[in-house]
Design an enzyme around this catalytic site. Structure first.
Site, mmCIF file in Angstrom:
data_model
loop_
_atom_site.group_PDB
_atom_site.id
_atom_site.type_symbol
_atom_site.label_atom_id
_atom_site.label_comp_id
_atom_site.label_asym_id
_atom_site.label_seq_id
_atom_site.Cartn_x
_atom_site.Cartn_y
_atom_site.Cartn_z
ATOM 1 N N HIS A 51 23.493 36.101 -5.632
ATOM 2 C CA HIS A 51 22.688 36.752 -6.599
ATOM 3 C C HIS A 51 23.492 38.147 -6.581
ATOM 4 O O HIS A 51 23.958 38.942 -5.624
ATOM 5 C CB HIS A 51 21.137 37.103 -6.200
ATOM 6 C CG HIS A 51 20.523 35.742 -6.105
ATOM 7 N ND1 HIS A 51 20.170 35.190 -5.045
ATOM 8 C CD2 HIS A 51 20.391 34.750 -7.292
ATOM 9 C CE1 HIS A 51 19.365 34.165 -5.369
ATOM 10 N NE2 HIS A 51 19.430 34.016 -6.425
ATOM 11 N N ASP A 54 22.335 40.416 -4.063
ATOM 12 C CA ASP A 54 22.787 40.144 -2.916
ATOM 13 C C ASP A 54 24.071 40.697 -2.509
ATOM 14 O O ASP A 54 24.369 41.260 -1.504
ATOM 15 C CB ASP A 54 23.323 38.419 -2.697
ATOM 16 C CG ASP A 54 21.886 37.522 -2.712
ATOM 17 O OD1 ASP A 54 20.895 38.157 -2.030
ATOM 18 O OD2 ASP A 54 21.948 36.472 -3.184
ATOM 19 N N GLU A 176 21.556 26.340 -14.426
ATOM 20 C CA GLU A 176 20.657 25.507 -13.488
ATOM 21 C C GLU A 176 19.335 25.104 -13.874
ATOM 22 O O GLU A 176 18.595 25.965 -13.712
ATOM 23 C CB GLU A 176 20.708 26.310 -12.097
ATOM 24 C CG GLU A 176 20.054 25.517 -11.264
ATOM 25 C CD GLU A 176 19.979 26.524 -9.860
ATOM 26 O OE1 GLU A 176 20.402 27.351 -9.680
ATOM 27 O OE2 GLU A 176 19.061 25.972 -8.973
ATOM 28 N N GLU A 212 20.389 20.938 -9.521
ATOM 29 C CA GLU A 212 19.675 21.067 -8.153
ATOM 30 C C GLU A 212 18.924 19.680 -7.919
ATOM 31 O O GLU A 212 18.160 19.383 -8.853
ATOM 32 C CB GLU A 212 18.797 22.133 -8.031
ATOM 33 C CG GLU A 212 18.221 22.236 -6.970
ATOM 34 C CD GLU A 212 17.536 23.537 -6.199
ATOM 35 O OE1 GLU A 212 18.152 24.382 -6.310
ATOM 36 O OE2 GLU A 212 16.431 23.219 -5.929
ATOM 37 N N HIS A 215 15.266 20.026 -8.424
ATOM 38 C CA HIS A 215 14.853 20.385 -9.805
ATOM 39 C C HIS A 215 14.773 19.050 -10.781
ATOM 40 O O HIS A 215 13.933 19.019 -11.629
ATOM 41 C CB HIS A 215 15.746 21.410 -10.535
ATOM 42 C CG HIS A 215 15.858 22.722 -9.832
ATOM 43 N ND1 HIS A 215 16.276 23.944 -10.310
ATOM 44 C CD2 HIS A 215 15.280 23.081 -8.644
ATOM 45 C CE1 HIS A 215 16.205 24.892 -9.445
ATOM 46 N NE2 HIS A 215 15.499 24.523 -8.455
ATOM 47 N N ASP A 252 12.898 22.473 -1.520
ATOM 48 C CA ASP A 252 14.306 22.694 -0.926
ATOM 49 C C ASP A 252 14.379 22.200 0.412
ATOM 50 O O ASP A 252 15.146 23.005 1.154
ATOM 51 C CB ASP A 252 14.644 24.377 -0.965
ATOM 52 C CG ASP A 252 14.619 24.884 -2.434
ATOM 53 O OD1 ASP A 252 15.104 24.042 -3.341
ATOM 54 O OD2 ASP A 252 14.429 26.127 -2.528
HETATM 55 C C1 GLO Z 1 15.021 28.175 -7.540
HETATM 56 C C2 GLO Z 1 16.494 28.060 -7.572
HETATM 57 C C3 GLO Z 1 17.341 29.384 -7.130
HETATM 58 C C4 GLO Z 1 18.592 29.362 -7.634
HETATM 59 C C5 GLO Z 1 19.537 30.627 -7.174
HETATM 60 C C6 GLO Z 1 20.687 30.726 -7.860
HETATM 61 O O1 GLO Z 1 14.460 27.219 -7.602
HETATM 62 O O2 GLO Z 1 17.068 26.738 -7.252
HETATM 63 O O3 GLO Z 1 17.286 29.194 -5.673
HETATM 64 O O4 GLO Z 1 19.389 28.249 -7.459
HETATM 65 O O5 GLO Z 1 18.604 31.712 -7.740
HETATM 66 O O6 GLO Z 1 20.555 31.065 -9.288
HETATM 67 MG MG MG Z 2 19.127 26.309 -6.831
#
Ligand code: GLO
Ligand code: MG
Length: 346
Positions: A51, A54, A176, A212, A215, A252
């Site tokens: 991020h 980060d 994403e 992801e 998701h 996750d």
């Molecule tokens: C949350 C997301 C998060 C993103 C990360 C990168 O549900 O998966 O972890 O992947 O902030 O943008």
């Molecule tokens: Mg993610």
């Protein structure tokens, strides 16, 4: 174990977390960035995801010059460790400015904040020598339908992407998608939405996607299909592999821990479409169980990578000739059993 050849692996500093959840405090002490970088290297990973904050902590309190200076220091640290930055993502969901959304906030000052912050994120990406900006559109949705308009929000998202694309002609933006959490209903819930949004921007070819696994499952979709959908546009620019037990909070979990068959099909989708051959990374967006002790704080990452490599072996040894024969005969019953037996092994 399968050769790793075209695959490069990454994770983000947030994937070594402290175990807090909405109902209880942390269960593990925080670890400094250098410790996380050393672990990443030790586990055989190639890259780190970031991020913007980060990379440069407390970014909002720092001048653009200070941000650049700290990003350069980080770049040196990564170079010394032989690790590259896969991507940088603006963390647009923490600030008091983005309570009602970032690019789609009803407050023009908040929208301006979101864009300015995204441009700082691009500055950081440039210094870290990656062209990939990831947008998880966390708060781009509403708690109630009357508060915003989906059409106006879509237009605001496209306008925000245009500002980023114009600011730096080299960057690519990977959206994403996620259907919910923290919002009730998000505006870009699936890869189809992401691909379509690209076409509202002034440079669609530089707007792609990141799937992801969790998701996709939360959207009621198959992660492998979401991946192949993006790949049919040549636009799967990253993946966040993990696992998810049905329609719950975003879990996750370690890759493959809930559905090995789904994980197998994700690896197979990547492998048969030569994912990684243009430098795309396999990232694991996984978290330790809250019960995990500090001695095991990175096991979920090591395990996810190991499972991926084991499944890669399975994808590469899947009897395609027999599968094709069964497909031609429309004997999907046998094909199903063949996949199960293959995963079970001898
Ligand atoms: C949350 C997301 C998060 C993103 C990360 C990168 O549900 O998966 O972890 O992947 O902030 O943008
Ligand atoms: Mg993610």
């Amino acid at each position: 174990m399968a050769k790793e050849n075209q695959y490069k692996f990454s994770f983000g500093p947030w994937n070594i977390s402290e175990g807090a959840d909405p109902y209880g405090p942390t269960t593990r002490p925080p670890q400094p960035f250098d410790w996380k970088l050393a672990k990443l290297k030790e586990l055989g990973f190639d890259a780190m995801m970031f991020h913007d904050d980060d990379a440069v902590p407390d970014i909002d309190s720092k001048s653009p010059d200070q941000v650049r200076k700290e990003a350069k220091e980080l770049k040196k640290k990564l170079d010394d460790a032989g690790i590259f930055a896969e991507m940088v993502a603006p963390r647009l969901w923490f600030s008091p400015m983005t309570i009602d959304g970032a690019y789609t906030s009803n407050d023009p000052k908040a929208r301006k904040y979101a864009i300015d912050r995204s441009l700082r994120c691009i500055d950081i990406a440039r210094i870290l020598d990656t062209d990939l900006i990831v947008l998880w559109l966390a708060r781009e949705g509403t708690y109630l339908r009357e508060a915003k308009s989906a059409k106006r929000s879509t237009e605001l998202l496209a306008a925000a992407l245009d500002k980023m694309l114009d600011y730096d002609k080299k960057i690519r933006i990977a959206i994403e998608p996620k259907p919910n959490e923290p919002m009730d209903i998000a505006y870009i819930p699936t890869m189809g939405h992401a691909m379509a949004l690209a076409h509202l921007t002034n440079d669609p070819k530089r707007v792609g996607g990141l799937v992801e696994s969790a998701h996709a499952i939360l959207a009621g979709l198959d992660p492998a299909d979401e991946m192949e959908f993006a790949m049919s546009f040549g636009k799967l620019w990253s993946v966040h592999l993990n696992d998810q037990n049905g329609l719950k909070f975003d879990q996750d979990k370690p890759f493959g821990c809930h559905s090995l068959r789904s994980a197998f099909n994700q690896v197979r989708a990547l492998e048969r479409n030569k994912y990684g051959s243009k430098g795309e990374c396999v990232a694991f967006d996984v978290h330790s169980f809250r019960s995990t002790k500090i001695e095991h704080a990175v096991d979920h990452l090591a395990h996810s990578r190991k499972t991926f490599l084991r499944l890669l072996e399975k994808a590469r040894t899947f009897d395609e000739a027999t599968a094709q024969k069964l497909i031609a005969e429309r004997d999907y019953q046998a094909l199903d059993q063949m996949a199960i037996e293959h995963l079970l092994g001898k």
